[in-house]
Design a protein around this motif. Sequence first.
Motif, PDB file in Angstrom:
ATOM      1  N   PHE A  46      79.472  76.919  50.949  1.00 22.59           N
ATOM      2  CA  PHE A  46      78.539  76.131  50.145  1.00 22.59           C
ATOM      3  C   PHE A  46      78.550  74.693  50.632  1.00 22.59           C
ATOM      4  O   PHE A  46      79.512  74.221  51.236  1.00 22.59           O
ATOM      5  CB  PHE A  46      78.858  76.199  48.643  1.00 22.59           C
ATOM      6  N   VAL A  47      77.436  74.032  50.414  1.00 18.38           N
ATOM      7  CA  VAL A  47      77.319  72.599  50.661  1.00 18.38           C
ATOM      8  C   VAL A  47      77.443  71.931  49.302  1.00 18.38           C
ATOM      9  O   VAL A  47      76.760  72.311  48.351  1.00 18.38           O
ATOM     10  CB  VAL A  47      75.958  72.259  51.315  1.00 18.38           C
ATOM     11  N   LEU A  48      78.341  70.944  49.201  1.00 18.22           N
ATOM     12  CA  LEU A  48      78.521  70.259  47.922  1.00 18.22           C
ATOM     13  C   LEU A  48      77.447  69.196  47.771  1.00 18.22           C
ATOM     14  O   LEU A  48      77.286  68.327  48.626  1.00 18.22           O
ATOM     15  CB  LEU A  48      79.914  69.622  47.832  1.00 18.22           C
ATOM     16  N   GLY A  49      76.718  69.292  46.685  1.00 14.21           N
ATOM     17  CA  GLY A  49      75.664  68.336  46.393  1.00 14.21           C
ATOM     18  C   GLY A  49      76.127  67.267  45.422  1.00 14.21           C
ATOM     19  O   GLY A  49      77.326  67.013  45.267  1.00 14.21           O
ATOM     20  N   PRO A  50      75.190  66.633  44.732  1.00 13.27           N
ATOM     21  CA  PRO A  50      75.520  65.565  43.792  1.00 13.27           C
ATOM     22  C   PRO A  50      76.034  66.133  42.471  1.00 13.27           C
ATOM     23  O   PRO A  50      76.035  67.348  42.260  1.00 13.27           O
ATOM     24  CB  PRO A  50      74.170  64.882  43.589  1.00 13.27           C
ATOM     25  N   ASP A  51      76.445  65.245  41.577  1.00 13.32           N
ATOM     26  CA  ASP A  51      76.751  65.656  40.214  1.00 13.32           C
ATOM     27  C   ASP A  51      75.464  66.174  39.574  1.00 13.32           C
ATOM     28  O   ASP A  51      74.365  65.846  40.031  1.00 13.32           O
ATOM     29  CB  ASP A  51      77.299  64.472  39.408  1.00 13.32           C
ATOM     30  N   SER A  52      75.589  66.969  38.530  1.00 13.10           N
ATOM     31  CA  SER A  52      74.416  67.514  37.843  1.00 13.10           C
ATOM     32  C   SER A  52      73.445  66.402  37.476  1.00 13.10           C
ATOM     33  O   SER A  52      73.850  65.379  36.923  1.00 13.10           O
ATOM     34  CB  SER A  52      74.831  68.259  36.574  1.00 13.10           C
ATOM     35  N   GLY A  58      71.899  64.423  39.450  1.00 12.03           N
ATOM     36  CA  GLY A  58      71.811  63.404  40.488  1.00 12.03           C
ATOM     37  C   GLY A  58      71.130  63.952  41.730  1.00 12.03           C
ATOM     38  O   GLY A  58      70.559  65.041  41.722  1.00 12.03           O
ATOM     39  N   GLN A  59      71.200  63.183  42.809  1.00 14.06           N
ATOM     40  CA  GLN A  59      70.634  63.673  44.066  1.00 14.06           C
ATOM     41  C   GLN A  59      71.317  63.021  45.252  1.00 14.06           C
ATOM     42  O   GLN A  59      71.862  61.928  45.144  1.00 14.06           O
ATOM     43  CB  GLN A  59      69.130  63.443  44.131  1.00 14.06           C
ATOM     44  N   LEU A  60      71.305  63.746  46.375  1.00 14.37           N
ATOM     45  CA  LEU A  60      71.709  63.182  47.655  1.00 14.37           C
ATOM     46  C   LEU A  60      70.422  62.763  48.341  1.00 14.37           C
ATOM     47  O   LEU A  60      69.533  63.593  48.537  1.00 14.37           O
ATOM     48  CB  LEU A  60      72.429  64.226  48.514  1.00 14.37           C
ATOM     49  N   PRO A  61      70.271  61.502  48.708  1.00  8.54           N
ATOM     50  CA  PRO A  61      69.008  61.061  49.300  1.00  8.54           C
ATOM     51  C   PRO A  61      68.810  61.605  50.711  1.00  8.54           C
ATOM     52  O   PRO A  61      69.776  61.925  51.401  1.00  8.54           O
ATOM     53  CB  PRO A  61      69.149  59.531  49.309  1.00  8.54           C
ATOM     54  N   GLY A  91      77.511  58.358  48.672  1.00  5.13           N
ATOM     55  CA  GLY A  91      76.075  58.117  48.744  1.00  5.13           C
ATOM     56  C   GLY A  91      75.248  58.904  47.753  1.00  5.13           C
ATOM     57  O   GLY A  91      74.034  58.732  47.682  1.00  5.13           O
ATOM     58  N   ALA A  92      75.898  59.786  46.969  1.00  4.73           N
ATOM     59  CA  ALA A  92      75.154  60.553  45.970  1.00  4.73           C
ATOM     60  C   ALA A  92      74.678  59.622  44.861  1.00  4.73           C
ATOM     61  O   ALA A  92      75.411  58.746  44.407  1.00  4.73           O
ATOM     62  CB  ALA A  92      76.028  61.658  45.383  1.00  4.73           C
ATOM     63  N   LEU A  93      73.442  59.805  44.461  1.00  4.52           N
ATOM     64  CA  LEU A  93      72.875  58.992  43.384  1.00  4.52           C
ATOM     65  C   LEU A  93      73.124  59.688  42.052  1.00  4.52           C
ATOM     66  O   LEU A  93      72.936  60.901  41.941  1.00  4.52           O
ATOM     67  CB  LEU A  93      71.377  58.802  43.602  1.00  4.52           C
TER      68      LEU A  93
END
Length: 197
Positions: free
Chosen positions: A62-68, A70-73, A178-180
Amino acid sequence: MTSTSRRRVIAVAALLAAAPALAACGAGDNANTNMPYAPTEAQVHVKDGAYGEKGMRVSQAFVLGPDSGGQLPAGGAAPLYLILTNQNQAPDSLVGVTALPDQATSVKVASPIQVPPNTLVNTGQPTPQLTVEGLKNALRGGETLTLTLKFQSAGDVTLDVPVITRSREFATLPAVPGALPAPSPTAAASPTAATGH
């Protein structure tokens, strides 16, 4: 229409209306829709038809994304987590990973990852050794990236890898740089602010 015919029509209509509910009851607690999605079963995401012959088992991907919320730009990076088992008799190593050009510019591998025979190798411990870089689109979680793992001996194995939000059982993993964060809810205008009092 006689009263008997009318009763039959009503009975048939009631039975047809109840059929989906009865079918759902028959599935019980083990219905597919009741089961949590498990990104840890990566072998179901393998696209390569020769996967079984290569002897490299990918039991988690899996690729870890942002917190629920949020978003990775776009342009950012995200860690790739894999658990590998080499089922061949000889040692092997993961020497590279590539992404589709419309998904990311590259995948950084800290150094070749050694995968000895019959040994579980977690690329995320103690810290992630793989990073998907130059994301072409913002990621929020729920997306899929197509990645090709390049092994020195086993060759290429292509996977559809899910992007998972950093929540629930993944909340203890390090936050993605860098996760928003999720946008804060906008406060509704109060009646006094609206009337000017």
